[in-house]
Design a protein around this motif. Structure first.
Motif, PDB file in Angstrom:
ATOM      1  N   LEU B  93       0.830  -1.219   0.000  1.00  0.00           N
ATOM      2  CA  LEU B  93       0.000   0.000   0.000  1.00  0.00           C
ATOM      3  C   LEU B  93       0.860   1.263   0.000  1.00  0.00           C
ATOM      4  CD1 LEU B  93      -2.884  -0.933   2.497  1.00  0.00           C
ATOM      5  CD2 LEU B  93      -2.850  -1.160   0.006  1.00  0.00           C
ATOM      6  N   TRP B  94       2.074   1.173   0.534  1.00  0.00           N
ATOM      7  CA  TRP B  94       3.021   2.283   0.436  1.00  0.00           C
ATOM      8  C   TRP B  94       4.415   1.716   0.243  1.00  0.00           C
ATOM      9  CZ3 TRP B  94       3.562   5.447   5.698  1.00  0.00           C
ATOM     10  CH2 TRP B  94       4.109   4.637   6.684  1.00  0.00           C
ATOM     11  N   SER B  95       5.359   2.587  -0.095  1.00  0.00           N
ATOM     12  CA  SER B  95       6.716   2.133  -0.393  1.00  0.00           C
ATOM     13  C   SER B  95       7.412   1.609   0.851  1.00  0.00           C
ATOM     14  CB  SER B  95       7.520   3.278  -1.017  1.00  0.00           C
ATOM     15  OG  SER B  95       6.996   3.597  -2.290  1.00  0.00           O
ATOM     16  N   GLU B  96       8.521   0.920   0.649  1.00  0.00           N
ATOM     17  CA  GLU B  96       9.234   0.309   1.770  1.00  0.00           C
ATOM     18  C   GLU B  96      10.745   0.429   1.580  1.00  0.00           C
ATOM     19  OE1 GLU B  96       8.288  -3.891   1.919  1.00  0.00           O
ATOM     20  OE2 GLU B  96       8.798  -4.182  -0.184  1.00  0.00           O
ATOM     21  N   LYS B  97      11.166   1.294   0.646  1.00  0.00           N
ATOM     22  CA  LYS B  97      12.594   1.471   0.382  1.00  0.00           C
ATOM     23  C   LYS B  97      13.051   2.835   0.864  1.00  0.00           C
ATOM     24  CE  LYS B  97      14.112  -2.208  -2.029  1.00  0.00           C
ATOM     25  NZ  LYS B  97      15.381  -2.923  -1.803  1.00  0.00           N
ATOM     26  N   PRO B  98      14.287   2.998   1.298  1.00  0.00           N
ATOM     27  CA  PRO B  98      15.324   1.959   1.355  1.00  0.00           C
ATOM     28  C   PRO B  98      15.135   0.967   2.490  1.00  0.00           C
ATOM     29  CG  PRO B  98      16.140   4.005   2.283  1.00  0.00           C
ATOM     30  CD  PRO B  98      14.789   4.314   1.729  1.00  0.00           C
ATOM     31  N   ILE B  99      14.231   1.275   3.424  1.00  0.00           N
ATOM     32  CA  ILE B  99      13.936   0.368   4.529  1.00  0.00           C
ATOM     33  C   ILE B  99      12.524   0.681   5.006  1.00  0.00           C
ATOM     34  CG2 ILE B  99      14.800   1.887   6.360  1.00  0.00           C
ATOM     35  CD1 ILE B  99      15.916  -0.594   7.759  1.00  0.00           C
ATOM     36  N   TYR B 100      11.889  -0.264   5.686  1.00  0.00           N
ATOM     37  CA  TYR B 100      10.549  -0.049   6.237  1.00  0.00           C
ATOM     38  C   TYR B 100      10.499   1.299   6.952  1.00  0.00           C
ATOM     39  CZ  TYR B 100      10.563  -5.091   5.522  1.00  0.00           C
ATOM     40  OH  TYR B 100      10.692  -6.344   4.970  1.00  0.00           O
ATOM     41  N   PHE B 101       9.475   2.087   6.644  1.00  0.00           N
ATOM     42  CA  PHE B 101       9.413   3.458   7.161  1.00  0.00           C
ATOM     43  C   PHE B 101       9.381   3.489   8.687  1.00  0.00           C
ATOM     44  CE2 PHE B 101       7.180   4.995   2.993  1.00  0.00           C
ATOM     45  CZ  PHE B 101       8.340   4.722   2.288  1.00  0.00           C
ATOM     46  N   GLN B 102       8.857   2.434   9.286  1.00  0.00           N
ATOM     47  CA  GLN B 102       8.789   2.403  10.744  1.00  0.00           C
ATOM     48  C   GLN B 102      10.185   2.450  11.358  1.00  0.00           C
ATOM     49  OE1 GLN B 102       6.267  -0.701  12.279  1.00  0.00           O
ATOM     50  NE2 GLN B 102       6.518  -0.062  14.400  1.00  0.00           N
ATOM     51  N   PHE B 103      11.184   2.019  10.592  1.00  0.00           N
ATOM     52  CA  PHE B 103      12.535   2.067  11.140  1.00  0.00           C
ATOM     53  C   PHE B 103      13.126   3.463  11.142  1.00  0.00           C
ATOM     54  CE2 PHE B 103      12.039  -2.125  11.950  1.00  0.00           C
ATOM     55  CZ  PHE B 103      12.983  -2.426  12.907  1.00  0.00           C
TER      56      PHE B 103
END
Lengths: 353, 353
Positions: B93-103
């Motif tokens: 549903l949303w991007s995850e690069k360069p790393i999971y946004f939660q990080f």
């Protein structure tokens, strides 16, 4: 496991006490193949959304609240997304005497499963259940009761358990009322659930009872979808064998959704505080306090079992549905207490003329 | 804890690998006080509910499915109550690069909290985060990563954590795209969510990301209510002091809602198998298998990251959103694979003309 141990102990100890009334009143359940359809509620008169509630201050308080918080011009207006209403099940939406109905299920399961467990004839606590030997069963204590729960609720897949519950609920009868358990829901509460939904409240069950014991029938009986049914749970595990996925029910406690566990369950499953909550016992007090902490105007409803003729009359000293500390707090804080005897025209849907 | 350990290890090990890209691309987040409103979706042309999807076999497969199962005259008709649609979040549903946004959130939290934790200057893994010292951070391994998660996600009340997330999501920016993270949702997927809801599907998020990290903004961004947002969780505990109830977030894992944890989470929160599921990685395979096991006709959608210009291009060898085993299985079983490059007219809502 710190959060779970205290509610679990309270829950199990309470059950041990009430188990005393269990076997004495147990009768053989009859098989009934044509399940009666339980209407979510009787048709509602346009003029009165709560026809089974007597006109009086309780009914007026409920309707005044709903009208105020759904009025866009009111300072107390609550946006639809925040209109969360949570209800206890045992003693709030259906009866709970002489003991929580789920325990009749557990006892019936022990008996139904006994043929596959010949060792139970000589093994406690099962021996006592099979022999209707109450004094011995009581001596098994909390550990014995947990063994009965796990033996009858775990070890099968989620699909299998759902089928077992559906079959039981369709055929079992209450030992005293001689009715299917789903007939013993409260007509005024069905009307209240419907009235709230008509006003864009989202209704949830938040019960100490098992989540997977309620979900198979709550949708049809209460009009509450499975994902809005919250209850106590055991852990599960996913397996994938020969291209077939199943989820197995493990003999490990996950959440005891009672007392302190109710706000925890509400936070886990809903993610916001309710604005409307209904309960009937000390086990609901934490849920009502959590609701009372909502920044929006909230409504706290206690159902008081005052009708010894049409239902049962009990409160402070009843081991099932103890209503003692919460009765004091409800009075102190001015929460609404509905008297079944005085506020309800009928108790059960089958009494509606 | 048997059910949780395996997914947790897989999850954390995966994160450790990708953490390598984290600090190198980190930039200081800017403060933005006027949050942009992200529309749940652009207005939909009456003739085309999926205007950002190119006409082709993927779009046709989706629409043919929805039309078939919502047609009361079809043998494949699915009652509304069973129309459950579940979607992974990161990479779906949303991007995850360069790393999971939660990080990025966790790293920002360590930095924001550092003033109250002077000991972190000399204590790993925090020292490495504060010094942007990647090689040392990597040496802290899984244990170090878990320490960062727990230090930044636990120890506060649920109300406090919600406020922290809301503040961060309103102000933080993606280091490469220089946009708020909630701008980086996929316009075609917003349209798909809406299209399903218009056809009486109930849409859920089922993400490896934190449930209480997503709930504060998912409602507004995706149009999915909090109680339909499912994710990984930590345990909580209810406290009542001086007449005030709070729920505290504990430094203990509750559910890792990834891989085998996704069907477990679906069962816990929804109680029935989905008929429609969307994912983008091996972490979603178990959810899609669970959906495929539904007795109703089901739709399994994989989003394939094929667009190196407009988004990112990655699959089998990417440490974030690894799409390898599931890519083979999706091909074998004829599940639908949407190519971002070929199937999507635009990626993000801000690209819509």
């Amino acid at each position: 496991m710190k959060i779970e141990i205290k509610p679990l102990k309270v829950y199990l100890l309470g059950l041990m006490v009430v188990l005393g009334t269990l076997l004495s009143c147990q009768t053989k359940t009859e098989t009934k193949t044509d399940t009666e359809t339980i209407p979510v509620s009787k048709p509602i008169a346009a003029a009165d959304p709560l026809p089974s509630w007597n006109n009086g201050k309780t009914k007026k308080a409920i309707m005044d609240y709903v009208e105020e918080v759904t009025n866009e011009n009111s300072e107390r207006f609550i946006p639809k997304v925040d209109r969360i209403a949570t209800f206890d099940n045992d003693g709030t939406l259906w009866s709970e005497k002489p003991i929580y109905f789920q325990f009749f299920f557990a006892i019936d399961r022990v008996k139904a499963m006994a043929a596959d467990h010949p060792e139970w004839k000589n093994k406690q606590p099962f021996k006592a259940v099979l022999e209707n030997d109450m004094p011995t069963l009581m001596k098994q204590g909390e550990k014995g009761l947990l063994e009965i729960i796990m033996a009858t609720h775990a070890g099968v897949s989620t699909d299998e358990f759902e089928a077992i519950v559906k079959d039981w609920i369709a055929t079992a009868q209450h030992p005293e009322k001689k009715k299917p358990y789903t007939d013993l829901v409260y007509q005024p509460m069905l009307e209240l659930l419907n009235y709230l939904r008509m006003n864009d409240f989202k209704t949830f069950i938040v019960s100490g009872g098992g989540i997977e014991f309620m979900r198979p029938w709550a949708e049809e009986v209460y009009g509450i979808p499975k994902n809005q049914v919250i209850g106590s749970s055991i852990q599960t595990q996913y397996f994938y064998n020969d291209g077939k996925p199943i989820i197995k029910r493990l003999a490990k406690i996950d959440l005891i959704d009672d007392k302190e566990g109710k706000p925890v369950g509400i936070n886990r499953y809903i993610g916001r505080k309710p604005v409307f909550a209904g309960g009937n016992s000390d086990g609901d007090l934490q849920m009502l306090r959590w609701t009372d902490a909502n920044e929006y105007k909230s409504f706290k409803l206690y159902v008081h079992h005052t009708d010894s003729i049409r239902e049962w009359s009990y409160d402070r000293k009843s081991p099932v549905g103890t209503f003692d500390k919460a009765l004091d707090e409800a009075n102190e804080k001015g929460w609404t207490i509905a008297s079944m005897k005085d506020d309800w025209k009928v108790i059960y849907p089958y009494e509606v003329k």
